[in-house]
Design a protein around this motif. Structure first.
Motif, PDB file in Angstrom:
ATOM      1  N   LEU A   1       0.845  -1.204   0.000  1.00 37.54           N
ATOM      2  CA  LEU A   1       0.000   0.000   0.000  1.00 37.54           C
ATOM      3  C   LEU A   1       0.874   1.245   0.000  1.00 37.54           C
ATOM      4  O   LEU A   1       1.870   1.296   0.739  1.00 37.54           O
ATOM      5  CB  LEU A   1      -0.868   0.040   1.269  1.00 37.54           C
ATOM      6  N   PRO A   2       0.526   2.265  -0.808  1.00 31.89           N
ATOM      7  CA  PRO A   2       1.213   3.547  -0.643  1.00 31.89           C
ATOM      8  C   PRO A   2       1.000   4.014   0.799  1.00 31.89           C
ATOM      9  O   PRO A   2      -0.090   3.828   1.354  1.00 31.89           O
ATOM     10  CB  PRO A   2       0.499   4.476  -1.640  1.00 31.89           C
ATOM     11  N   LEU A   3       2.016   4.593   1.414  1.00 29.43           N
ATOM     12  CA  LEU A   3       1.935   4.963   2.831  1.00 29.43           C
ATOM     13  C   LEU A   3       0.709   5.796   3.161  1.00 29.43           C
ATOM     14  O   LEU A   3       0.097   5.647   4.205  1.00 29.43           O
ATOM     15  CB  LEU A   3       3.169   5.771   3.243  1.00 29.43           C
ATOM     16  N   GLY A   4       0.349   6.706   2.240  1.00 23.00           N
ATOM     17  CA  GLY A   4      -0.765   7.617   2.507  1.00 23.00           C
ATOM     18  C   GLY A   4      -2.135   6.977   2.394  1.00 23.00           C
ATOM     19  O   GLY A   4      -3.152   7.580   2.745  1.00 23.00           O
ATOM     20  N   LYS A   5      -2.187   5.732   1.924  1.00 20.36           N
ATOM     21  CA  LYS A   5      -3.501   5.098   1.680  1.00 20.36           C
ATOM     22  C   LYS A   5      -4.005   4.434   2.960  1.00 20.36           C
ATOM     23  O   LYS A   5      -4.127   3.210   3.057  1.00 20.36           O
ATOM     24  CB  LYS A   5      -3.366   4.076   0.553  1.00 20.36           C
TER      25      LYS A   5
END
Length: 487
Positions: free
Chosen positions: A63-67
């Motif tokens: 997962l992208p960190l911001g998701k």
């Protein structure tokens, strides 16, 4: 005559741990139930990867960190293994490349798209076949590009050049039993290992020699861990004969007696140590515990100094640790852990509260950056190099600018034509094409000259940025003094 106890001074005595708010967690993740003492989680400044339960093979989520928030059940996974995934590790020199080891006896290396997965990823960039039993450990070389170590339940350690898919070294006589963990030293010239035979070993992989060995480092039968510290000492976790959990510090020059040995408690979860070379703090997380204990390692007795314990309600299934360059320095964050629960991943932020808004030089010495210090061939030829350090003062600049120099580097960008693997570990046809294309792209003397020019320009820019950073630091200090009425 009464002696007053002197409290040891340390800027890390007041490290403050705090879980993030609920909306900053990653919810609805079915964390793997495999009974293997790996961390199940790997994180870097761009992505979070978690080994998950999956039907019909092995998978891990990226997962992208911001998701943050709820993770959709239909979220795409990396799912090319035919057996459960046991260990994952992000490449330290490319934030979009991750390696995985599996029960299917293979190691796979994956290139994650820049913005994360839009569909399931089933084609690895390279498949490394050489183990005859499940692969429980994968760990990248800290300073040489494309060098990857794997260890399997066949008690064999293999070292690979991922760029050519070839097996560089096979170490199959050093471990008579199951290998619990492997850890490189700071420049990657040696690694240490903890084994089921209760021995901790220090091994030179290029010579295939045993440099030092300590039998019965911990006398208990439960799993041990051994990690190298920046100064070359070895820190271990394990169990006493009475099943008490222990920590120990060893000098590789004399493994007869530990420099320090501490008993913690009588829980039965394996202790996973996470080490920060910049602060000399070791964070110890027990599987099945609900706490993270942290200790400062110093040069004076008793060497291992207990700092504090962060405790939360839920026990942890696994844990990931963010590299220093992914932390928020403006918030005095010195560590960030990603704690796996049964169904979610919860970031835990460790900060040293400070009143000043200025960059805290003492908390953030230069740290290992994403640039590789050596190519695989240089390391094989016998060269060693410490990590290339970067200043975190630049972290005030949006992170996009820091990532630029690595985001386009492919795992296989390689200046030679691809060698045909001499041993098992042949890549898929698609990977071979990708490798040949990437390898051929830098051929020719003209290209080499251009590359040298670019590197010179980059070095000049780095020097300029450093100079400007120092100037900003001086101005900030002057401003601070003016504001405090000191000047």
């Amino acid at each position: 005559m009464s002696f007053r106890k002197v409290v040891r001074q340390s800027k890390f005595r007041h490290v403050f741990g705090q879980p993030v708010k609920n909306d900053q967690c990653y919810e609805d993740i079915r964390v793997s139930r495999v009974t293997w003492d790996s961390t199940f989680c790997a994180v870097n400044p761009k992505f979070l990867a978690v080994i998950v339960e999956s039907s019909g093979g092995g998978a891990f989520l990226v997962l992208p960190l911001g998701k943050t928030g709820r993770v959709d059940k239909a979220s795409p996974t990396v799912c090319g293994h035919t057996g459960p995934v046991l260990d994952i590790d992000w490449c330290p020199h490319n934030d979009e490349v991750i390696a995985s080891g599996s029960e299917d006896c293979t190691v796979m290396v994956w290139q994650i798209p820049e913005n994360g997965l839009a569909s399931p990823l089933t084609e690895p960039v390279v498949v490394l076949e050489g183990h005859t039993k499940r692969v429980g450990i994968v760990t990248w070389h800290p300073t040489a590009r494309n060098v990857l170590l794997s260890a399997g339940c066949d008690n064999v350690v293999l070292i690979w050049n991922v760029g050519t898919a070839e097996e560089l070294y096979r170490l199959d006589t050093q471990h008579p039993d199951l290998i619990y963990n492997v850890c490189w030293n700071r420049n990657g010239s040696l690694f240490c290992s903890a084994c089921k035979d209760k021995s901790v070993r220090i091994i030179d992989p290029r010579r295939g020699t045993l440099v030092a060995e300590r039998e019965k480092a911990h006398e208990g039968a439960r799993p041990m861990r051994a990690i190298f510290l920046a100064d070359g000492k070895v820190f271990t976790t394990g169990f006493s004969r009475m099943s008490e959990r222990q920590l120990a510090l060893w000098d590789p020059g004399n493994l007869e007696e530990p420099m320090a040995l501490q008993e913690l408690d009588s829980s039965n979860g394996a202790l996973l140590p996470f080490y920060d070379p910049d602060s000399s703090v070791v964070y110890v997380c027990g599987k099945g515990d609900s706490s993270i204990r942290y200790f400062e390692i110093t040069d004076e007795p008793p060497y291992i100094h207990f700092l504090n314990t962060f405790t939360s309600k839920e026990p942890q299934r696994g844990m990931g640790s963010m590299p220093k360059r992914g932390l928020e320095v403006s918030k005095c964050e010195i560590a960030r852990f990603y704690k796996l629960h049964e169904r979610k991943c919860e970031p835990i932020v460790m900060t040293v509260p400070r009143k000043s808004d200025l960059f805290q030089d003492d908390l953030y010495p230069d740290t290992a950056g994403p640039e590789a210090a050596l190519e695989a061939e240089e390391w094989v030829s016998g060269r060693d190099a410490d990590p290339i350090l970067i200043s975190l003062r630049e972290a005030y600049v949006p992170s996009k600018q820091r990532d630029l120099k690595v985001s386009r580097r492919n795992v296989l960008s390689d200046s030679r034509p691809t060698a045909t693997p001499a041993r098992p570990g042949a890549p898929t046809p698609a990977a071979t094409t990708a490798m040949t294309t990437a390898s051929g792209s830098l051929a020719g003397a003209g290209e080499a000259r251009k590359l040298e020019e670019v590197m010179q320009e980059l070095r000049a820019l780095r020097a300029l940025v450093k100079e400007q950073g120092e100037r900003i630091g001086r101005l900030e200090e002057q401003l601070g003094r003016l504001e405090n009425g000191d000047a």
